[in-house]
Design a protein around this motif. Structure first.
Motif, PDB file in Angstrom:
ATOM      1  N   LEU A 437       0.712  -1.265  -0.231  1.00  0.00           N
ATOM      2  CA  LEU A 437       0.400  -0.105  -0.245  1.00  0.00           C
ATOM      3  C   LEU A 437       0.165   1.241   0.064  1.00  0.00           C
ATOM      4  CD1 LEU A 437      -2.939  -0.887   1.869  1.00  0.00           C
ATOM      5  CD2 LEU A 437      -2.622  -0.949  -0.337  1.00  0.00           C
ATOM      6  N   LEU A 438       1.926   1.531   0.413  1.00  0.00           N
ATOM      7  CA  LEU A 438       3.280   2.239   0.609  1.00  0.00           C
ATOM      8  C   LEU A 438       3.544   2.906  -0.781  1.00  0.00           C
ATOM      9  CD1 LEU A 438       4.641   2.228   4.297  1.00  0.00           C
ATOM     10  CD2 LEU A 438       3.168   3.371   3.407  1.00  0.00           C
ATOM     11  N   GLY A 439       3.353   1.864  -0.956  1.00  0.00           N
ATOM     12  CA  GLY A 439       3.712   0.599  -3.244  1.00  0.00           C
ATOM     13  C   GLY A 439       3.199   2.115  -3.756  1.00  0.00           C
ATOM     14  N   LEU A 440       1.798   2.353  -3.509  1.00  0.00           N
ATOM     15  CA  LEU A 440       0.866   2.535  -4.515  1.00  0.00           C
ATOM     16  C   LEU A 440       1.366   5.052  -3.999  1.00  0.00           C
ATOM     17  CD1 LEU A 440      -2.737   1.566  -2.874  1.00  0.00           C
ATOM     18  CD2 LEU A 440      -1.627   1.727  -5.560  1.00  0.00           C
ATOM     19  N   VAL A 441       1.586   4.970  -3.304  1.00  0.00           N
ATOM     20  CA  VAL A 441       2.241   6.271  -2.700  1.00  0.00           C
ATOM     21  C   VAL A 441       3.403   6.595  -3.934  1.00  0.00           C
ATOM     22  CG1 VAL A 441       3.057   8.180  -1.177  1.00  0.00           C
ATOM     23  CG2 VAL A 441       1.550   6.683  -0.719  1.00  0.00           C
ATOM     24  N   SER A 442       3.774   5.955  -4.308  1.00  0.00           N
ATOM     25  CA  SER A 442       5.113   6.069  -5.300  1.00  0.00           C
ATOM     26  C   SER A 442       4.340   5.992  -6.253  1.00  0.00           C
ATOM     27  CB  SER A 442       6.372   5.476  -4.777  1.00  0.00           C
ATOM     28  OG  SER A 442       6.962   5.433  -3.569  1.00  0.00           O
ATOM     29  N   VAL A 443       3.437   5.170  -6.264  1.00  0.00           N
ATOM     30  CA  VAL A 443       3.475   4.991  -8.283  1.00  0.00           C
ATOM     31  C   VAL A 443       1.926   6.388  -8.470  1.00  0.00           C
ATOM     32  CG1 VAL A 443       1.076   4.390  -9.252  1.00  0.00           C
ATOM     33  CG2 VAL A 443       2.923   2.504  -8.099  1.00  0.00           C
ATOM     34  N   ALA A 444       1.344   6.896  -7.047  1.00  0.00           N
ATOM     35  CA  ALA A 444       0.819   7.646  -7.418  1.00  0.00           C
ATOM     36  C   ALA A 444       1.080   9.457  -7.394  1.00  0.00           C
ATOM     37  CB  ALA A 444      -0.025   8.814  -5.327  1.00  0.00           C
ATOM     38  N   ILE A 445       2.501   9.214  -6.591  1.00  0.00           N
ATOM     39  CA  ILE A 445       3.760  10.499  -7.552  1.00  0.00           C
ATOM     40  C   ILE A 445       4.370  10.527  -8.512  1.00  0.00           C
ATOM     41  CG2 ILE A 445       5.347  11.321  -6.531  1.00  0.00           C
ATOM     42  CD1 ILE A 445       4.935  10.651  -3.613  1.00  0.00           C
ATOM     43  N   ALA A 446       4.239   9.344  -8.728  1.00  0.00           N
ATOM     44  CA  ALA A 446       5.135   9.229 -10.266  1.00  0.00           C
ATOM     45  C   ALA A 446       4.672   9.432 -11.801  1.00  0.00           C
ATOM     46  CB  ALA A 446       5.513   7.596 -11.012  1.00  0.00           C
ATOM     47  N   CYS A 447       3.150   8.712 -11.464  1.00  0.00           N
ATOM     48  CA  CYS A 447       1.804   8.898 -12.329  1.00  0.00           C
ATOM     49  C   CYS A 447       0.691  10.471 -12.578  1.00  0.00           C
ATOM     50  CB  CYS A 447       0.542   7.561 -12.343  1.00  0.00           C
ATOM     51  SG  CYS A 447       1.369   6.297 -12.874  1.00  0.00           S
ATOM     52  N   GLU A 448       0.660  10.831 -11.499  1.00  0.00           N
ATOM     53  CA  GLU A 448       0.252  12.439 -11.186  1.00  0.00           C
ATOM     54  C   GLU A 448       1.322  13.360 -11.247  1.00  0.00           C
ATOM     55  OE1 GLU A 448      -3.218  12.331 -11.129  1.00  0.00           O
ATOM     56  OE2 GLU A 448      -3.523  10.039 -10.883  1.00  0.00           O
ATOM     57  N   VAL A 449       1.918  12.905 -10.710  1.00  0.00           N
ATOM     58  CA  VAL A 449       3.088  14.556 -10.619  1.00  0.00           C
ATOM     59  C   VAL A 449       4.259  14.333 -11.213  1.00  0.00           C
ATOM     60  CG1 VAL A 449       4.436  16.046  -9.144  1.00  0.00           C
ATOM     61  CG2 VAL A 449       2.468  15.409  -7.940  1.00  0.00           C
ATOM     62  N   VAL A 450       5.022  13.479 -11.063  1.00  0.00           N
ATOM     63  CA  VAL A 450       6.638  13.306 -11.692  1.00  0.00           C
ATOM     64  C   VAL A 450       6.137  12.991 -13.855  1.00  0.00           C
ATOM     65  CG1 VAL A 450       8.895  12.253 -12.544  1.00  0.00           C
ATOM     66  CG2 VAL A 450       7.474  12.638 -10.683  1.00  0.00           C
ATOM     67  N   PHE A 451       5.134  12.553 -14.322  1.00  0.00           N
ATOM     68  CA  PHE A 451       5.372  12.065 -16.035  1.00  0.00           C
ATOM     69  C   PHE A 451       4.806  12.963 -16.317  1.00  0.00           C
ATOM     70  CE2 PHE A 451       2.952  10.782 -18.742  1.00  0.00           C
ATOM     71  CZ  PHE A 451       3.970   9.141 -19.757  1.00  0.00           C
ATOM     72  N   PRO A 452       3.566  14.191 -15.663  1.00  0.00           N
ATOM     73  CA  PRO A 452       3.146  15.393 -16.673  1.00  0.00           C
ATOM     74  C   PRO A 452       4.021  15.476 -16.647  1.00  0.00           C
ATOM     75  CG  PRO A 452       1.706  14.173 -15.215  1.00  0.00           C
ATOM     76  CD  PRO A 452       2.866  13.593 -14.755  1.00  0.00           C
TER      77      PRO A 452
END
Length: 497
Positions: A437-452
């Motif tokens: 579940l903590l890994g979801l935080v990393s996925v969220a940051i990568a997909c919602e903030v870093v990738f754009p």
């Protein structure tokens, strides 16, 4: 007598059925929904506007033939009549929304009406939640209402993050439909089986996706209602079978189906209606892969194709899809454990169909999350799986809201719901689950903030969707396997004398 003791005496006297906190929760969530009236809405908004126009402007004989819009009517007839009823009110807001040729029409009055229609029809869901809370027992010796299972269940259902964003931002009528499902479950928990069967029959004729859980209903009612005696050895004795009860159930189902499909059968349009309800020409997967087995299969397929290898045959996975529900329905047939055993079977049928179904939408995960809420407040083990499944399933809905103004809304709402779930249930203790579940935080940051902000946005625009789908698939599959193994263990346990 102090104020506190007086309050406790009043609560004890009124009991579960008259809790003063329930109206406050219901009003509070309704006010929150009203704040989303001006928010982004998806193509589903136009889908339902078009259905309003079709059912209002055209004769019944043309409802399932009309194709001016690409969003043709593809729900069962009872939902078409539901849209017809809404259209009678809609004409007083803006008559132009009811013109079939007005494609993508979204005047302020149209938006207001459709948003309010979802909020108002959610009264069915609120009533169903109240009935479910009646079926959950208070913890003895505890005077803290906020820590009582009925209160926690009410919050988990009424303030469910997925329903809030899917219905009141993205736009659909899932709350109205889930109201019938939960109310049906509550009636079975209250041993009012005919009412439960009637409600589920109505639900199937409103939206046929609930065929996912029909096996659980069929086996449970046949075993626990039509067989009037429960034998200590668990054997089936046809001498205890009640033909009258079976005919009563059959009469209910047949009557609802006749009311729904009868007019179209008389007009000779049943094949046309069924072709709309089951459009198998659509692909195996939805445009955005739902977090299920097919998402993992597709990644494996593409990976092996890159290496020049052949993917595993899909027939193997199809066989698994057919075999997974069998232990669940066999369990309630061989060893009836009351309505909660039925609820567990319903959950596994829903989750199994989500994982292996055809053209599954990501929103269908709610069919599993909401029933699991009921079990989570009563079982320590189910609570842990609930936290994994609900967090994973809810995060998989993030791509539905992709516009910048809704970014903060979805993040805050999910954080609030997740934090409440963890603190109220206090059952997340497995290190592997916590790490995932903590890994979801990393996925969220990568997909919602870093990738754009990265150069990959132009070259690989669908990468965030792929990563989200695959990562969430792992959590959903884990939850299903955990629930499945638990059922198998219970299935093998020797019976108590």
């Amino acid at each position: 007598m102090s104020i506190k003791s007086s309050f406790q005496s009043v609560m004890a006297a009124t009991g579960l059925h008259n809790r003063s906190w329930f109206p406050a929760l219901a009003v509070g969530v309704s006010l929150l929904k009203s704040l989303f009236i001006g928010a982004y809405h998806s193509t589903d908004f136009e889908v339902h506007r078009n259905w309003l126009a079709v059912t209002y402007s055209l004769p019944v004989s043309r409802w399932y033939h009309e194709n001016t819009s690409e969003w043709t009517l593809d729900y069962p007839p009872l939902f078409a009549w539901f849209e017809f009823g809404l259209s009678q009110v809609a004409q007083h807001f803006d008559g132009n929304m009811l013109l079939v040729e007005n494609l993508n029409y979204s005047s302020p009055s149209t938006v207001l009406f459709q948003r309010l229609s979802v909020i108002i029809t959610d009264l069915v869901f609120m009533y169903a939640t109240r009935e479910c809370c009646r079926c959950v027992q208070d913890q003895k010796g505890s005077q803290d209402i906020l820590n009582q299972p009925p209160f926690i269940l009410a919050v988990l259902l009424l303030w469910n993050f997925g329903l809030l964003i899917v219905d009141h931002i993205h736009f659909q009528y899932n709350g109205f439909l889930f109201g019938f499902l939960l109310l049906s479950v509550a009636k079975h928990l209250q041993s009012q089986h005919l009412q439960g069967a009637l409600l589920f029959s109505i639900l199937l004729n409103l939206k046929h996706i609930y065929l996912y859980v029909a096996p659980a209903y069929g086996v449970y009612l046949l075993r626990s209602y039509c067989f009037t005696q429960d034998h200590t050895d668990g054997s089936i004795r046809w001498s205890s079978f009640s033909l009258v009860r079976l005919l009563a159930l059959g009469g209910i189902v047949a009557s609802v189906c006749a009311l729904s499909f009868g007019p179209f059968i008389i007009m000779g349009q049943l094949p046309q209606v069924l072709s709309r309800l089951f459009p198998f020409k659509r692909g195996l997967c939805h445009a955005y892969w739902a977090p299920n087995v097919w998402a993992l299969y597709n990644v494996l397929d593409k990976g092996l194709a890159t290496l020049g290898e052949s993917p595993p045959p899909s027939s193997v996975t199809w066989s698994l899809r057919r075999s997974f529900p069998e232990p669940a329905v066999a369990s309630i047939w061989r060893r009836p454990r009351g309505a909660r055993g039925f609820l567990r079977c319903l959950l596994l049928c829903a989750l199994g169909s989500f994982l292996f179904g055809w053209h599954v939408h990501e929103k269908a995960i709610l069919i599993a999350i909401l029933p699991l809420s009921f079990l989570a407040v009563e079982s320590r083990e189910d609570a842990g799986i609930f936290l994994v499944l609900t967090t994973t399933g809810h995060y998989s809905l993030f791509p539905l809201l992709f516009t910048p103004p809704e970014f903060l809304i979805k993040v805050v709402l999910m954080l609030l719901f997740t934090i409440y779930s963890v603190t109220a249930l206090r059952k997340l203790h497995r290190p592997l689950e916590v790490m995932y579940l903590l890994g979801l935080v990393s996925v969220a940051i990568a997909c919602e903030v870093v990738f754009p902000l990265s150069p990959w946005q132009q070259k690989l625009p669908f990468l965030p969707l792929l990563v989200t789908s695959v990562y969430c698939s792992v959590g959903v599959c884990y939850s299903f396997l955990h629930l499945y193994i638990t059922l198998l263990r219970q299935h093998k346990k020797p019976k108590q004398p």
